[in-house]
Design a protein around this motif. Structure first.
Motif, PDB file in Angstrom:
ATOM      1  N   ARG A 194       0.827  -1.204   0.000  1.00 46.13           N
ATOM      2  CA  ARG A 194       0.000   0.000   0.000  1.00 46.13           C
ATOM      3  C   ARG A 194       0.870   1.267   0.000  1.00 46.13           C
ATOM      4  NH1 ARG A 194      -5.147  -0.716   4.124  1.00 46.13           N
ATOM      5  NH2 ARG A 194      -6.230  -2.365   2.949  1.00 46.13           N
ATOM      6  N   THR A 195       1.933   1.213   0.749  1.00 40.86           N
ATOM      7  CA  THR A 195       2.839   2.370   0.803  1.00 40.86           C
ATOM      8  C   THR A 195       3.456   2.642  -0.554  1.00 40.86           C
ATOM      9  OG1 THR A 195       3.354   1.905   3.128  1.00 40.86           O
ATOM     10  CG2 THR A 195       4.897   3.308   1.918  1.00 40.86           C
ATOM     11  N   LEU A 196       3.872   1.567  -1.251  1.00 41.36           N
ATOM     12  CA  LEU A 196       4.454   1.742  -2.590  1.00 41.36           C
ATOM     13  C   LEU A 196       3.440   2.336  -3.564  1.00 41.36           C
ATOM     14  CD1 LEU A 196       6.503  -1.569  -3.008  1.00 41.36           C
ATOM     15  CD2 LEU A 196       7.370   0.723  -2.568  1.00 41.36           C
ATOM     16  N   ILE A 197       2.208   1.873  -3.487  1.00 43.91           N
ATOM     17  CA  ILE A 197       1.172   2.412  -4.377  1.00 43.91           C
ATOM     18  C   ILE A 197       0.940   3.886  -4.086  1.00 43.91           C
ATOM     19  CG2 ILE A 197      -1.278   2.270  -4.989  1.00 43.91           C
ATOM     20  CD1 ILE A 197      -1.114  -0.746  -4.439  1.00 43.91           C
ATOM     21  N   ALA A 198       0.937   4.241  -2.799  1.00 42.24           N
ATOM     22  CA  ALA A 198       0.761   5.649  -2.428  1.00 42.24           C
ATOM     23  C   ALA A 198       1.924   6.493  -2.923  1.00 42.24           C
ATOM     24  CB  ALA A 198       0.630   5.761  -0.910  1.00 42.24           C
ATOM     25  N   GLN A 199       3.131   5.958  -2.845  1.00 43.49           N
ATOM     26  CA  GLN A 199       4.288   6.698  -3.344  1.00 43.49           C
ATOM     27  C   GLN A 199       4.230   6.876  -4.861  1.00 43.49           C
ATOM     28  OE1 GLN A 199       7.342   4.155  -1.702  1.00 43.49           O
ATOM     29  NE2 GLN A 199       7.833   5.638  -0.085  1.00 43.49           N
ATOM     30  N   LEU A 200       3.793   5.831  -5.568  1.00 42.27           N
ATOM     31  CA  LEU A 200       3.648   5.930  -7.008  1.00 42.27           C
ATOM     32  C   LEU A 200       2.608   7.002  -7.366  1.00 42.27           C
ATOM     33  CD1 LEU A 200       4.278   4.920  -9.856  1.00 42.27           C
ATOM     34  CD2 LEU A 200       2.537   3.138  -9.532  1.00 42.27           C
ATOM     35  N   ALA A 201       1.499   7.015  -6.647  1.00 40.46           N
ATOM     36  CA  ALA A 201       0.470   8.031  -6.888  1.00 40.46           C
ATOM     37  C   ALA A 201       1.014   9.428  -6.605  1.00 40.46           C
ATOM     38  CB  ALA A 201      -0.755   7.750  -6.019  1.00 40.46           C
ATOM     39  N   ASP A 202       1.822   9.557  -5.545  1.00 40.22           N
ATOM     40  CA  ASP A 202       2.405  10.863  -5.220  1.00 40.22           C
ATOM     41  C   ASP A 202       3.345  11.345  -6.321  1.00 40.22           C
ATOM     42  OD1 ASP A 202       1.047  11.014  -2.849  1.00 40.22           O
ATOM     43  OD2 ASP A 202       2.694  10.241  -1.620  1.00 40.22           O
ATOM     44  N   ARG A 226      12.591  11.689  -2.923  1.00 42.79           N
ATOM     45  CA  ARG A 226      12.541  10.561  -1.983  1.00 42.79           C
ATOM     46  C   ARG A 226      11.541   9.505  -2.442  1.00 42.79           C
ATOM     47  NH1 ARG A 226      13.312  14.839   2.020  1.00 42.79           N
ATOM     48  NH2 ARG A 226      15.299  14.465   3.122  1.00 42.79           N
ATOM     49  N   ASN A 227      10.348   9.943  -2.902  1.00 38.17           N
ATOM     50  CA  ASN A 227       9.356   8.983  -3.397  1.00 38.17           C
ATOM     51  C   ASN A 227       9.855   8.285  -4.659  1.00 38.17           C
ATOM     52  OD1 ASN A 227       7.364   9.399  -1.423  1.00 38.17           O
ATOM     53  ND2 ASN A 227       6.560  11.193  -2.502  1.00 38.17           N
ATOM     54  N   PHE A 228      10.474   9.042  -5.547  1.00 40.00           N
ATOM     55  CA  PHE A 228      10.982   8.471  -6.788  1.00 40.00           C
ATOM     56  C   PHE A 228      12.042   7.414  -6.501  1.00 40.00           C
ATOM     57  CE2 PHE A 228      14.056   8.443 -10.276  1.00 40.00           C
ATOM     58  CZ  PHE A 228      13.239   8.243 -11.371  1.00 40.00           C
ATOM     59  N   LEU A 229      13.001   7.728  -5.636  1.00 36.50           N
ATOM     60  CA  LEU A 229      14.082   6.780  -5.354  1.00 36.50           C
ATOM     61  C   LEU A 229      13.594   5.615  -4.490  1.00 36.50           C
ATOM     62  CD1 LEU A 229      17.160   9.115  -4.862  1.00 36.50           C
ATOM     63  CD2 LEU A 229      16.737   7.491  -6.717  1.00 36.50           C
ATOM     64  N   ASP A 238      18.573  -4.816  -3.004  1.00 36.94           N
ATOM     65  CA  ASP A 238      19.842  -4.552  -2.325  1.00 36.94           C
ATOM     66  C   ASP A 238      20.893  -3.927  -3.245  1.00 36.94           C
ATOM     67  OD1 ASP A 238      18.746  -5.602  -0.056  1.00 36.94           O
ATOM     68  OD2 ASP A 238      19.585  -7.619  -0.351  1.00 36.94           O
ATOM     69  N   ARG A 239      20.609  -3.880  -4.532  1.00 35.36           N
ATOM     70  CA  ARG A 239      21.588  -3.308  -5.462  1.00 35.36           C
ATOM     71  C   ARG A 239      21.627  -1.784  -5.398  1.00 35.36           C
ATOM     72  NH1 ARG A 239      20.161  -4.775 -11.146  1.00 35.36           N
ATOM     73  NH2 ARG A 239      22.139  -3.737 -11.612  1.00 35.36           N
ATOM     74  N   LEU A 240      20.668  -1.166  -4.724  1.00 35.36           N
ATOM     75  CA  LEU A 240      20.625   0.294  -4.682  1.00 35.36           C
ATOM     76  C   LEU A 240      20.466   0.784  -3.245  1.00 35.36           C
ATOM     77  CD1 LEU A 240      20.453   3.121  -5.910  1.00 35.36           C
ATOM     78  CD2 LEU A 240      18.003   2.721  -6.283  1.00 35.36           C
ATOM     79  N   SER A 241      21.423   1.603  -2.829  1.00 33.86           N
ATOM     80  CA  SER A 241      21.342   2.296  -1.540  1.00 33.86           C
ATOM     81  C   SER A 241      21.262   3.790  -1.817  1.00 33.86           C
ATOM     82  CB  SER A 241      22.575   1.998  -0.679  1.00 33.86           C
ATOM     83  OG  SER A 241      22.682   0.612  -0.445  1.00 33.86           O
ATOM     84  N   VAL A 242      20.527   4.509  -0.977  1.00 35.95           N
ATOM     85  CA  VAL A 242      20.317   5.937  -1.190  1.00 35.95           C
ATOM     86  C   VAL A 242      20.677   6.695   0.074  1.00 35.95           C
ATOM     87  CG1 VAL A 242      18.663   7.739  -1.807  1.00 35.95           C
ATOM     88  CG2 VAL A 242      18.475   5.467  -2.853  1.00 35.95           C
ATOM     89  N   TYR A 243      21.379   7.822  -0.090  1.00 34.42           N
ATOM     90  CA  TYR A 243      21.787   8.664   1.041  1.00 34.42           C
ATOM     91  C   TYR A 243      21.411  10.114   0.731  1.00 34.42           C
ATOM     92  CZ  TYR A 243      24.576   4.524   1.984  1.00 34.42           C
ATOM     93  OH  TYR A 243      24.983   3.224   2.203  1.00 34.42           O
ATOM     94  N   SER A 282      23.801   9.314  -3.842  1.00 38.61           N
ATOM     95  CA  SER A 282      23.712  10.305  -2.776  1.00 38.61           C
ATOM     96  C   SER A 282      23.234  11.628  -3.363  1.00 38.61           C
ATOM     97  CB  SER A 282      25.061  10.486  -2.076  1.00 38.61           C
ATOM     98  OG  SER A 282      26.008  11.047  -2.965  1.00 38.61           O
ATOM     99  N   VAL A 283      22.314  12.274  -2.639  1.00 40.82           N
ATOM    100  CA  VAL A 283      21.781  13.577  -3.040  1.00 40.82           C
ATOM    101  C   VAL A 283      22.163  14.561  -1.948  1.00 40.82           C
ATOM    102  CG1 VAL A 283      19.727  14.893  -3.658  1.00 40.82           C
ATOM    103  CG2 VAL A 283      19.867  12.449  -4.232  1.00 40.82           C
ATOM    104  N   ARG A 284      22.967  15.541  -2.317  1.00 42.25           N
ATOM    105  CA  ARG A 284      23.476  16.490  -1.330  1.00 42.25           C
ATOM    106  C   ARG A 284      23.039  17.910  -1.711  1.00 42.25           C
ATOM    107  NH1 ARG A 284      27.671  16.106   2.253  1.00 42.25           N
ATOM    108  NH2 ARG A 284      28.276  14.107   1.279  1.00 42.25           N
ATOM    109  N   VAL A 285      22.396  18.593  -0.756  1.00 38.14           N
ATOM    110  CA  VAL A 285      21.999  19.992  -0.936  1.00 38.14           C
ATOM    111  C   VAL A 285      22.390  20.737   0.330  1.00 38.14           C
ATOM    112  CG1 VAL A 285      20.124  21.596  -1.437  1.00 38.14           C
ATOM    113  CG2 VAL A 285      20.030  19.260  -2.358  1.00 38.14           C
TER     114      VAL A 285
END
Length: 360
Positions: A194-202, A226-229, A238-243, A282-285
């Motif tokens: 359900r969370t994934l579906i909500a993120q896709l809708a967002d 964040r929703n996209f990643l 496990d092939r993708l980690s996000v920071y 990694s996304v840095r701002v």
């Protein structure tokens, strides 16, 4: 082999197509044949050579007049061109008669004389009026065809635009309703789905809502990233980690919508997806003096031997973002190798909000 229609439609000179030239020559050949028959039946004389020279000169003198009316003065309205035909018709007949008579006398084939010479005024006038009447009618017919084709094209474009508008109105509602139905049908035990579906809708809702906006807040942009990643992490596991390294005090800082999305998508598509081992993004701002520093880096496949400047020609994501930043802020965007592997994209924007944001 080239189709016959293509061959005959091919222009030769002055925009004249092959079939048009053949039709013009055929018309004069037919008129000459009728003239030859009339003389043969009335006088019994065979004047094939004289008639051939006669109509050859008519053809030669028609060419410059045709060019004048249908090339040089084609922008004139029909009334003015018809008025111009009056003096040019007389000039055409006088020039033709003078040269034809001189040629006939030089080669000794004879021509009409005395009162009979008026036929060499009357008939050329008829020929002039006939052929240019045909030319103007043909031009009018071609213009009607072009106008009809233009109207058809406009109707097709209008229909396509109308259908696109209807689809744009229908598809988002259909999509969100479908996602809500799917979410409602998922058992409570599968809350993660359900969370994934909500993120896709967002993600879809965000893309639709910002399509007509010039600026959004950096907080909104980061929530979208964040929703996209998060969805991409479900895809790669496990092939993708996000920071994330985001200065929360910049949440209200204005940026163009979907500024970071092409860079993040590029890192996933060209960095992580092409690496069997996967990697991290990694996304840095962060603030840095009077500017806001942006960096999107990955530890994936890397730039594969390309020079950093060549990467802007390998896809539209990097180039579009570079142009947006350059046009809005006059700031450069750079691509550099990441350590130990991968690559990173960096740019800096002024900490002072864009002037257009202050007008809102």
């Amino acid at each position: 082999m080239e189709p016959a229609t293509s061959f005959w439609q091919r222009p030769l000179f002055w925009g004249i197509r092959r079939w048009e030239l053949v039709a013009f020559l055929g018309m004069h050949t037919f008129l000459g044949f009728l003239y030859w028959c009339a003389i043969l039946l009335t006088s019994g004389q065979n004047q094939a050579i004289g008639i051939s020279i006669n109509y050859l000169f008519k053809i030669l003198f028609t060419a410059p007049v045709w060019w004048l009316f249908f090339r040089r003065l084609r922008h004139w309205n029909l009334r003015n061109r018809i008025l111009l035909h009056l003096p040019l018709c007389l000039l055409y007949v006088f020039t033709w008669k003078t040269i034809f008579y001189a040629t006939s006398e030089a080669i000794g084939i004879g021509h009409l004389d005395a009162s009979g010479s008026w036929w060499d005024v009357y008939i050329p006038i008829l020929v002039y009026l006939l052929q240019f009447g045909v030319f103007h009618a043909y031009e009018y017919w071609c213009e009607i065809l072009r106008q009809k084709e233009k109207e058809k094209s406009l109707m097709r474009l209008a229909h396509a635009a109308e259908m696109s508008t209807l689809k744009a109105q229908i598809q988002p509602h259909f999509l969100f309703n479908t996602l809500n139905s799917i979410s409602a049908s998922v058992p409570a035990a599968q809350e993660h789905t359900r969370t994934l579906i909500a993120q896709l809708a967002d993600v879809f809702r965000f893309a639709m809502n910002v399509s007509d906006k010039e600026f959004i807040t950096l907080g909104q942009e980061m929530e979208f990233i964040r929703n996209f990643l998060a969805l991409e992490q479900q895809r790669f596991g496990d092939r993708l980690s996000v920071y994330y390294h985001f200065d929360e005090t910049l949440s209200d800082y204005p940026v163009p919508p979907m500024l970071l999305q092409p860079l993040v998508e590029n890192a996933v598509k060209h960095g992580i997806a092409k690496s069997l081992e996967g990697g991290s993004i990694s996304v840095r701002v962060q603030k840095d003096g009077g500017s806001v520093q942006f960096e999107v880096a990955d530890t994936g496949k890397g730039i594969n031997g390309y020079q950093p400047g060549q990467l802007f020609t390998k896809g539209i994501g990097l180039e579009n973002t570079r142009q947006r930043i350059q046009k809005l802020y006059g700031a450069p965007l750079s691509v550099q190798p990441n350590e130990p592997v991968g690559f990173r994209v960096l740019f800096a924007l002024p900490l002072q909000p864009h002037p257009e944001w202050n007008k809102k």
